[in-house]
Each structure stands twice: as structure tokens, then as C-alpha cells.
Write a protein that holds these residues in place. Structure first.
Motif, PDB file in Angstrom:
ATOM      1  N   MET A 204       0.904  -1.128  -0.031  1.00 33.35           N
ATOM      2  CA  MET A 204      -0.068   0.007  -0.008  1.00 33.35           C
ATOM      3  C   MET A 204       1.037   1.009  -0.091  1.00 33.35           C
ATOM      4  O   MET A 204       1.736   1.391   0.865  1.00 33.35           O
ATOM      5  CB  MET A 204      -0.850  -0.078   1.195  1.00 33.35           C
ATOM      6  CG  MET A 204      -1.720   1.227   1.471  1.00 33.35           C
ATOM      7  SD  MET A 204      -3.194   1.121   0.317  1.00 33.35           S
ATOM      8  CE  MET A 204      -3.908   2.668   0.662  1.00 33.35           C
TER       9      MET A 204
ATOM     10  N   LEU B 168      -2.675   5.125  -5.204  1.00 39.67           N
ATOM     11  CA  LEU B 168      -3.848   6.061  -5.132  1.00 39.67           C
ATOM     12  C   LEU B 168      -4.329   7.005  -6.351  1.00 39.67           C
ATOM     13  O   LEU B 168      -5.394   7.147  -6.515  1.00 39.67           O
ATOM     14  CB  LEU B 168      -3.901   6.820  -3.873  1.00 39.67           C
ATOM     15  CG  LEU B 168      -3.841   5.759  -2.705  1.00 39.67           C
ATOM     16  CD1 LEU B 168      -3.835   6.332  -1.386  1.00 39.67           C
ATOM     17  CD2 LEU B 168      -4.940   4.577  -2.494  1.00 39.67           C
TER      18      LEU B 168
ATOM     19  N   ARG C  95      -9.225  -0.239  -8.191  1.00 36.37           N
ATOM     20  CA  ARG C  95      -8.748   0.916  -8.145  1.00 36.37           C
ATOM     21  C   ARG C  95      -9.693   1.933  -7.397  1.00 36.37           C
ATOM     22  O   ARG C  95      -9.345   2.655  -6.605  1.00 36.37           O
ATOM     23  CB  ARG C  95      -8.554   1.493  -9.614  1.00 36.37           C
ATOM     24  CG  ARG C  95      -8.073   3.055  -9.646  1.00 36.37           C
ATOM     25  CD  ARG C  95      -7.809   3.354 -11.043  1.00 36.37           C
ATOM     26  NE  ARG C  95      -6.665   2.449 -11.864  1.00 36.37           N
ATOM     27  CZ  ARG C  95      -6.732   2.114 -12.495  1.00 36.37           C
ATOM     28  NH1 ARG C  95      -7.498   2.615 -13.669  1.00 36.37           N
ATOM     29  NH2 ARG C  95      -5.713   1.528 -13.244  1.00 36.37           N
TER      30      ARG C  95
ATOM     31  N   ARG D 135      -9.428   1.156  -3.772  1.00 34.14           N
ATOM     32  CA  ARG D 135      -7.994   2.193  -3.209  1.00 34.14           C
ATOM     33  C   ARG D 135      -8.554   3.673  -3.139  1.00 34.14           C
ATOM     34  O   ARG D 135      -8.023   4.431  -2.103  1.00 34.14           O
ATOM     35  CB  ARG D 135      -6.841   2.182  -3.993  1.00 34.14           C
ATOM     36  CG  ARG D 135      -6.327   0.654  -4.165  1.00 34.14           C
ATOM     37  CD  ARG D 135      -5.044   0.726  -4.712  1.00 34.14           C
ATOM     38  NE  ARG D 135      -4.962   0.751  -5.987  1.00 34.14           N
ATOM     39  CZ  ARG D 135      -5.188  -0.123  -7.043  1.00 34.14           C
ATOM     40  NH1 ARG D 135      -5.161  -1.083  -6.784  1.00 34.14           N
ATOM     41  NH2 ARG D 135      -5.147   0.260  -8.397  1.00 34.14           N
TER      42      ARG D 135
END
Length: 226
Positions: free
Chosen positions: A1, A6, A82, A85
Motif C-alpha cells: 500500500m 492511489l 482501483r 483504493r
């Protein structure tokens, strides 16, 4: 992460290659197995002078359909992942309680990462994400997604030809079937070698394992009438 992951749709240059080794090899193997299965099925019912052409076009048509379906599902998976996120990033930005944000981030991590990152590291990530002013409002596709989807489609379709092309080039259908299966097993061996080396395993052992899977599948098709 990580924070940069992002905002993928705004930072295309920072993206990883659209298809990694695992993606490419797995899609190739998927196409091989699909073509092999349909060639075997047609061989059970194919007869006459056009049997070879029937096998070729049936396998090609099958992989065209499944290549399209697989490409579309890749786009769906990509957008959903996506979106997850982006949603997480907005949740971290809107959460005033640092402890709650850390727990949210921890819960979203892969299980194998959780023992490696403590609250100090997670708080550092949380602060960087919360400070970003360029987060997208929602997930969106980028050009690389469609390039990857096209690559998946082409891999699945192109994998048809080593399996099905012998039926156009070799007049004798049983002989063409043998050539087709030998080529398939050889390609599966090569795919296994590539996966094995990528994963840090012995390449030839992984190749033999993948070839064994192909042989077992071929045997099953024969037993079922292929």
C-alpha cells in the motif's frame, strides 16, 4: 500500500508494466487450454474432408470469444480494485481520528503485510495519504488499462494457432492432432519455465510440472472422446 498508487489515473508514467510475467504466462496458458479442449471436442465428432478446418475455426472462434470475455473482466477487476483504493484514500482523509485511520488502513492491507508494518509505519502512510490534494474523486480507466486488455485478448487468441494451425497444414487429421498436442505440451513447458524463474523456483521443474498438467488434460480429453 502506498500513496502514489492511489492516483493511478493521473500518474500513468508511474504505473507498472500493463501485464507482468504472471499475467502474460497465465493468459497464454488459459488460451492454450481452451484451444486444446475445443480441438479435442471437435475431434470427437469431426469427420470428413473438412474436419481439420472445422477444428481450426472452432478453436479460433472459441478463443476469440473467451479472449474478449477475459479482456472485459480484466477491465472490471481493474476498475473495482482501483475504486477500492480511492475509497480507502478518501476515508483516510475524512477521518479525524488517527487511531481509527490506522485501523482502517491495517484492515485493508494484505494479510502477509500486516505483521511487517506497525502503527508507526501505518501512521506515516496515513498522514501522507491524508495530506494529498490530488486524489481523484472516483476511479477511472487510463490508457494502460485498455492496452493491457488488448494484450490479454491477443494472448488468448494467438495461443490458438500453435494448437489449431497443424489442422490446416497437415492433411491427415490424426497426425495433425499429435502435432497439435506435442506443440501444446512444449509451450506449456516453456510457460512453466518462465513462471518458475519468475517465482524463484527451478525453471525446468516448474516447466515439467506445467507440461504434466497439459499431458493430464490431454489424456482426460482423449478419455472423454477427444
Amino acid at each position: 500500500m502506498n500513496a502514489t498508487g492511489l492516483t493511478e489515473q493521473q500518474n500513468v508514467a508511474e504505473r507498472e508494466p500493463v501485464l507482468d510475467v504472471v499475467d502474460r504466462v497465465c493468459e497464454l496458458c488459459f488460451g492454450l487450454f481452451m484451444a486444446l479442449t475445443f480441438v479435442g471436442t471437435v475431434s470427437a465428432v469431426g469427420a470428413g474432408a473438412d474436419a481439420g478446418h472445422k477444428m481450426f475455426y472452432t478453436a479460433l472462434g472459441c478463443n476469440l470469444a473467451w479472449g474478449l470475455a477475459d479482456a472485459v473482466m480484466y477491465l472490471v477487476r481493474t476498475l473495482v480494485a482501483r475504486g477500492r483504493r480511492v475509497t480507502l484514500a478518501h476515508a483516510l482523509q475524512s477521518e479525524p481520528d488517527a487511531a481509527v485511520g490506522i485501523r482502517t488502513l491495517h484492515d485493508a492491507m494484505a494479510e502477509w503485510l500486516k505483521p511487517l508494518l506497525g502503527d508507526t509505519e501505518l501512521e506515516s502512510i496515513r498522514r501522507r495519504v491524508a495530506a494529498r490534494a490530488d486524489l481523484p474523486r472516483r476511479a477511472a480507466f487510463v490508457r494502460g488499462d485498455f492496452i493491457a486488455a488488448a494484450g490479454i485478448f491477443l494472448l488468448v487468441v494467438c495461443s490458438t494457432f500453435p494448437v489449431a494451425l497443424p489442422f490446416l497444414l497437415v492433411a491427415n487429421v490424426p497426425a495433425a492432432l499429435i502435432v497439435s498436442r506435442v506443440l501444446t505440451v512444449a509451450m506449456l513447458f516453456g510457460s512453466g519455465v518462465a513462471l518458475g524463474r519468475y517465482a524463484g523456483f527451478s525453471g525446468w521443474q516448474a516447466g515439467l510440472a506445467m507440461a504434466a498438467v497439459g499431458i493430464l488434460l490431454t489424456a482426460a480429453i482423449i478419455l472423454l472422446g477427444g
